[in-house]
Design a protein around this motif. Sequence first.
Motif, PDB file in Angstrom:
ATOM      1  N   LEU A 316       0.818  -1.212   0.000  1.00 29.56           N
ATOM      2  CA  LEU A 316       0.000   0.000   0.000  1.00 29.56           C
ATOM      3  C   LEU A 316       0.854   1.266   0.000  1.00 29.56           C
ATOM      4  CD1 LEU A 316      -2.751   1.317   0.061  1.00 29.56           C
ATOM      5  CD2 LEU A 316      -2.758   1.089   2.562  1.00 29.56           C
ATOM      6  N   GLY A 317       1.958   1.249   0.758  1.00 30.24           N
ATOM      7  CA  GLY A 317       2.814   2.433   0.775  1.00 30.24           C
ATOM      8  C   GLY A 317       3.327   2.762  -0.607  1.00 30.24           C
ATOM      9  N   GLY A 318       3.753   1.756  -1.349  1.00 31.88           N
ATOM     10  CA  GLY A 318       4.230   1.985  -2.716  1.00 31.88           C
ATOM     11  C   GLY A 318       3.144   2.498  -3.637  1.00 31.88           C
ATOM     12  N   VAL A 319       1.931   1.953  -3.453  1.00 29.12           N
ATOM     13  CA  VAL A 319       0.805   2.415  -4.272  1.00 29.12           C
ATOM     14  C   VAL A 319       0.521   3.895  -4.026  1.00 29.12           C
ATOM     15  CG1 VAL A 319      -1.698   2.208  -4.588  1.00 29.12           C
ATOM     16  CG2 VAL A 319      -0.269   0.153  -4.491  1.00 29.12           C
ATOM     17  N   LEU A 320       0.509   4.280  -2.752  1.00 30.72           N
ATOM     18  CA  LEU A 320       0.258   5.687  -2.434  1.00 30.72           C
ATOM     19  C   LEU A 320       1.366   6.590  -2.970  1.00 30.72           C
ATOM     20  CD1 LEU A 320      -1.046   5.426   1.251  1.00 30.72           C
ATOM     21  CD2 LEU A 320      -2.378   5.839  -0.814  1.00 30.72           C
ATOM     22  N   LEU A 321       2.620   6.130  -2.855  1.00 30.21           N
ATOM     23  CA  LEU A 321       3.731   6.919  -3.384  1.00 30.21           C
ATOM     24  C   LEU A 321       3.615   7.085  -4.892  1.00 30.21           C
ATOM     25  CD1 LEU A 321       6.731   5.459  -1.334  1.00 30.21           C
ATOM     26  CD2 LEU A 321       5.943   7.839  -1.330  1.00 30.21           C
ATOM     27  N   ALA A 322       3.254   6.029  -5.588  1.00 27.87           N
ATOM     28  CA  ALA A 322       3.123   6.109  -7.047  1.00 27.87           C
ATOM     29  C   ALA A 322       1.992   7.051  -7.447  1.00 27.87           C
ATOM     30  CB  ALA A 322       2.883   4.714  -7.625  1.00 27.87           C
ATOM     31  N   HIS A 323       0.853   6.950  -6.781  1.00 27.69           N
ATOM     32  CA  HIS A 323      -0.265   7.852  -7.084  1.00 27.69           C
ATOM     33  C   HIS A 323       0.100   9.304  -6.757  1.00 27.69           C
ATOM     34  CE1 HIS A 323      -2.670   4.181  -7.422  1.00 27.69           C
ATOM     35  NE2 HIS A 323      -3.682   4.917  -7.872  1.00 27.69           N
ATOM     36  N   GLY A 324       0.740   9.499  -5.594  1.00 28.34           N
ATOM     37  CA  GLY A 324       1.118  10.858  -5.216  1.00 28.34           C
ATOM     38  C   GLY A 324       2.108  11.471  -6.184  1.00 28.34           C
ATOM     39  N   ALA A 325       3.102  10.678  -6.614  1.00 23.60           N
ATOM     40  CA  ALA A 325       4.101  11.195  -7.549  1.00 23.60           C
ATOM     41  C   ALA A 325       3.472  11.545  -8.894  1.00 23.60           C
ATOM     42  CB  ALA A 325       5.213  10.160  -7.724  1.00 23.60           C
ATOM     43  N   GLY A 326       2.604  10.678  -9.388  1.00 26.83           N
ATOM     44  CA  GLY A 326       1.945  10.970 -10.658  1.00 26.83           C
ATOM     45  C   GLY A 326       1.074  12.209 -10.584  1.00 26.83           C
ATOM     46  N   LEU A 327       0.331  12.316  -9.475  1.00 24.36           N
ATOM     47  CA  LEU A 327      -0.541  13.482  -9.313  1.00 24.36           C
ATOM     48  C   LEU A 327       0.281  14.770  -9.162  1.00 24.36           C
ATOM     49  CD1 LEU A 327      -3.556  14.129  -9.152  1.00 24.36           C
ATOM     50  CD2 LEU A 327      -3.394  13.947  -6.669  1.00 24.36           C
ATOM     51  N   LEU A 328       1.408  14.675  -8.473  1.00 19.62           N
ATOM     52  CA  LEU A 328       2.253  15.855  -8.295  1.00 19.62           C
ATOM     53  C   LEU A 328       2.820  16.327  -9.631  1.00 19.62           C
ATOM     54  CD1 LEU A 328       3.557  17.887  -6.404  1.00 19.62           C
ATOM     55  CD2 LEU A 328       5.446  16.283  -6.083  1.00 19.62           C
ATOM     56  N   LEU A 329       3.183  15.400 -10.504  1.00 24.63           N
ATOM     57  CA  LEU A 329       3.677  15.809 -11.831  1.00 24.63           C
ATOM     58  C   LEU A 329       2.594  16.571 -12.597  1.00 24.63           C
ATOM     59  CD1 LEU A 329       5.705  12.654 -12.946  1.00 24.63           C
ATOM     60  CD2 LEU A 329       6.599  14.898 -12.284  1.00 24.63           C
ATOM     61  N   LEU A 330       1.365  16.064 -12.542  1.00 21.62           N
ATOM     62  CA  LEU A 330       0.262  16.778 -13.197  1.00 21.62           C
ATOM     63  C   LEU A 330       0.063  18.158 -12.576  1.00 21.62           C
ATOM     64  CD1 LEU A 330      -2.494  14.034 -13.630  1.00 21.62           C
ATOM     65  CD2 LEU A 330      -1.147  15.117 -15.429  1.00 21.62           C
ATOM     66  N   ALA A 331       0.119  18.220 -11.244  1.00 17.60           N
ATOM     67  CA  ALA A 331      -0.080  19.480 -10.543  1.00 17.60           C
ATOM     68  C   ALA A 331       0.982  20.498 -10.925  1.00 17.60           C
ATOM     69  CB  ALA A 331      -0.068  19.246  -9.031  1.00 17.60           C
ATOM     70  N   LEU A 332       2.241  20.067 -10.938  1.00 18.41           N
ATOM     71  CA  LEU A 332       3.318  20.993 -11.265  1.00 18.41           C
ATOM     72  C   LEU A 332       3.202  21.503 -12.690  1.00 18.41           C
ATOM     73  CD1 LEU A 332       6.328  19.187  -9.536  1.00 18.41           C
ATOM     74  CD2 LEU A 332       5.137  21.250  -8.764  1.00 18.41           C
ATOM     75  N   ALA A 333       2.781  20.656 -13.612  1.00 20.96           N
ATOM     76  CA  ALA A 333       2.587  21.098 -14.994  1.00 20.96           C
ATOM     77  C   ALA A 333       1.475  22.146 -15.068  1.00 20.96           C
ATOM     78  CB  ALA A 333       2.263  19.901 -15.884  1.00 20.96           C
ATOM     79  N   CYS A 334       0.377  21.887 -14.355  1.00 18.83           N
ATOM     80  CA  CYS A 334      -0.748  22.828 -14.351  1.00 18.83           C
ATOM     81  C   CYS A 334      -0.364  24.139 -13.686  1.00 18.83           C
ATOM     82  CB  CYS A 334      -1.942  22.190 -13.642  1.00 18.83           C
ATOM     83  SG  CYS A 334      -3.323  23.316 -13.330  1.00 18.83           S
ATOM     84  N   TRP A 335       0.191  24.067 -12.478  1.00 21.50           N
ATOM     85  CA  TRP A 335       0.531  25.279 -11.725  1.00 21.50           C
ATOM     86  C   TRP A 335       1.606  26.093 -12.453  1.00 21.50           C
ATOM     87  CZ3 TRP A 335       1.328  21.997  -6.694  1.00 21.50           C
ATOM     88  CH2 TRP A 335       0.080  21.549  -6.231  1.00 21.50           C
ATOM     89  N   GLY A 336       2.545  25.400 -13.079  1.00 20.36           N
ATOM     90  CA  GLY A 336       3.589  26.106 -13.805  1.00 20.36           C
ATOM     91  C   GLY A 336       3.041  26.859 -14.996  1.00 20.36           C
ATOM     92  N   ARG A 337       2.137  26.237 -15.730  1.00 22.39           N
ATOM     93  CA  ARG A 337       1.544  26.920 -16.886  1.00 22.39           C
ATOM     94  C   ARG A 337       0.747  28.139 -16.440  1.00 22.39           C
ATOM     95  NH1 ARG A 337       0.162  26.782 -22.083  1.00 22.39           N
ATOM     96  NH2 ARG A 337      -1.941  27.435 -22.701  1.00 22.39           N
ATOM     97  N   LEU A 338      -0.032  27.995 -15.383  1.00 17.02           N
ATOM     98  CA  LEU A 338      -0.841  29.110 -14.911  1.00 17.02           C
ATOM     99  C   LEU A 338       0.030  30.243 -14.370  1.00 17.02           C
ATOM    100  CD1 LEU A 338      -3.783  27.215 -13.168  1.00 17.02           C
ATOM    101  CD2 LEU A 338      -3.805  28.358 -15.387  1.00 17.02           C
ATOM    102  N   ALA A 339       1.105  29.896 -13.669  1.00 20.89           N
ATOM    103  CA  ALA A 339       2.002  30.926 -13.136  1.00 20.89           C
ATOM    104  C   ALA A 339       2.625  31.729 -14.265  1.00 20.89           C
ATOM    105  CB  ALA A 339       3.082  30.284 -12.275  1.00 20.89           C
ATOM    106  N   ALA A 340       3.087  31.041 -15.300  1.00 21.90           N
ATOM    107  CA  ALA A 340       3.718  31.732 -16.420  1.00 21.90           C
ATOM    108  C   ALA A 340       2.714  32.577 -17.195  1.00 21.90           C
ATOM    109  CB  ALA A 340       4.378  30.711 -17.343  1.00 21.90           C
ATOM    110  N   ARG A 341       1.510  32.060 -17.355  1.00 19.60           N
ATOM    111  CA  ARG A 341       0.506  32.754 -18.169  1.00 19.60           C
ATOM    112  C   ARG A 341      -0.130  33.925 -17.412  1.00 19.60           C
ATOM    113  NH1 ARG A 341      -3.149  32.060 -22.492  1.00 19.60           N
ATOM    114  NH2 ARG A 341      -5.333  32.481 -21.983  1.00 19.60           N
ATOM    115  N   ARG A 342      -0.477  33.725 -16.165  1.00 16.29           N
ATOM    116  CA  ARG A 342      -1.192  34.764 -15.418  1.00 16.29           C
ATOM    117  C   ARG A 342      -0.256  35.832 -14.847  1.00 16.29           C
ATOM    118  NH1 ARG A 342      -5.486  31.271 -11.738  1.00 16.29           N
ATOM    119  NH2 ARG A 342      -6.851  30.570 -13.431  1.00 16.29           N
ATOM    120  N   TYR A 343       0.934  35.421 -14.422  1.00 20.96           N
ATOM    121  CA  TYR A 343       1.807  36.342 -13.686  1.00 20.96           C
ATOM    122  C   TYR A 343       3.124  36.631 -14.390  1.00 20.96           C
ATOM    123  CZ  TYR A 343      -1.598  34.749 -10.330  1.00 20.96           C
ATOM    124  OH  TYR A 343      -2.775  34.415  -9.722  1.00 20.96           O
TER     125      TYR A 343
END
Length: 386
Positions: A316-343
Amino acid sequence: MLLIFPVSLLCLLVAGLYAQDLLRDARAPQLAPGPGLPRGGPLISVLIPARDEAARLGGCLDGLARQSYRDFEVIVVDDHSSDGTAGLARGYAGQLPGLAVLPGAALPPGWAGKCWACWQAAGQARGEWLLFLDADVLPAPELLAALLARADARALALLTLLPLQRMGSPAERVVLPAFFALLTSLYPLDQVSDAGSPIAFANGPCLLIRRDAYAAVDGHRAVRASILEDTELGQRVKAAGFAIEAAHAPDLIAVRMYAGWRSLAEGLSKNAVAGYRSGGARSAWVGLRQALAGFTPWYLLGLGALLAAARPQSALGGVLLAHGAGLLLLALACWGRLAARRYRVPAWRGALLPLGTAAYFGLAAWGLLRLRLGRGVSWKGRTFRA
């Protein structure tokens, strides 16, 4: 392993929030300089309430003196400043022939200071259009022309702009993007601008309104006790059947709202308390939404690391780490695009969004606690307890 499905479902939900943020940003109205803008036409009354703004007002007046659209007057209401604001404004008489600097009258009971200053300015205005500007904004030369051209083209009664945020201190760089992410989730600009949507909003730093629409809703007098007078005015205008639009305009107007942690904490605490009280359940839902979007990847990574260390035999720990890492990559891509575009900042600064969200929630909680203790929240020497 039965927990894998709900974890995956949670990640899909949060990923959907990131996609929604990108879609809303793509759909949000934009206003930019362009060819064929008018150089003259109906008189625009530019109305600036100013309280202890001597350090910032000059940039605003410099920008107005360079406007390509020339049919405008400027009325500055000095709201009992103690730093020479009025004298600085009067020094622009040669550059702004239509300039009037008015001393603010005593604040009547039941009025918020900015509402009273805006109401006094509107009472002296001669224009067909009223443009309320904060004293700390920096207008580009095409601002008035672009505003009027868009309002005419789309038969708008109210047009409000979100300026480019200039963030000088670490506190501003961390907290303000999180604040505006919450704001645009609460008031998606495409829905604000849709006549079929009940969502309405206006932004006080730059708010253009037709005089007849302002009179029809009784202007700032109708929202005289409000800390969020701009948003409530926009809501009244839209509810009265007038067309409104809210747009990003980074090439037409910029602003530095705060000058470090102290002023940021005061200003955002005040706004957070007022927003929570006026928004009710919807504000609570948007707060939860932002918490899910900002904190879920880190929660999964942290919990996964703890489980992997405490129970290495469990998958279970590995599963949570894998899901968290994948979600964080998506988040960073989204937040980075918005930061560059808006600010217009490096994309890596988007990674600060969870920290900024946590800080903003802390400021909101601090403001609510002060109200509960009867101490109120302060801004520019005035205390708000309502």
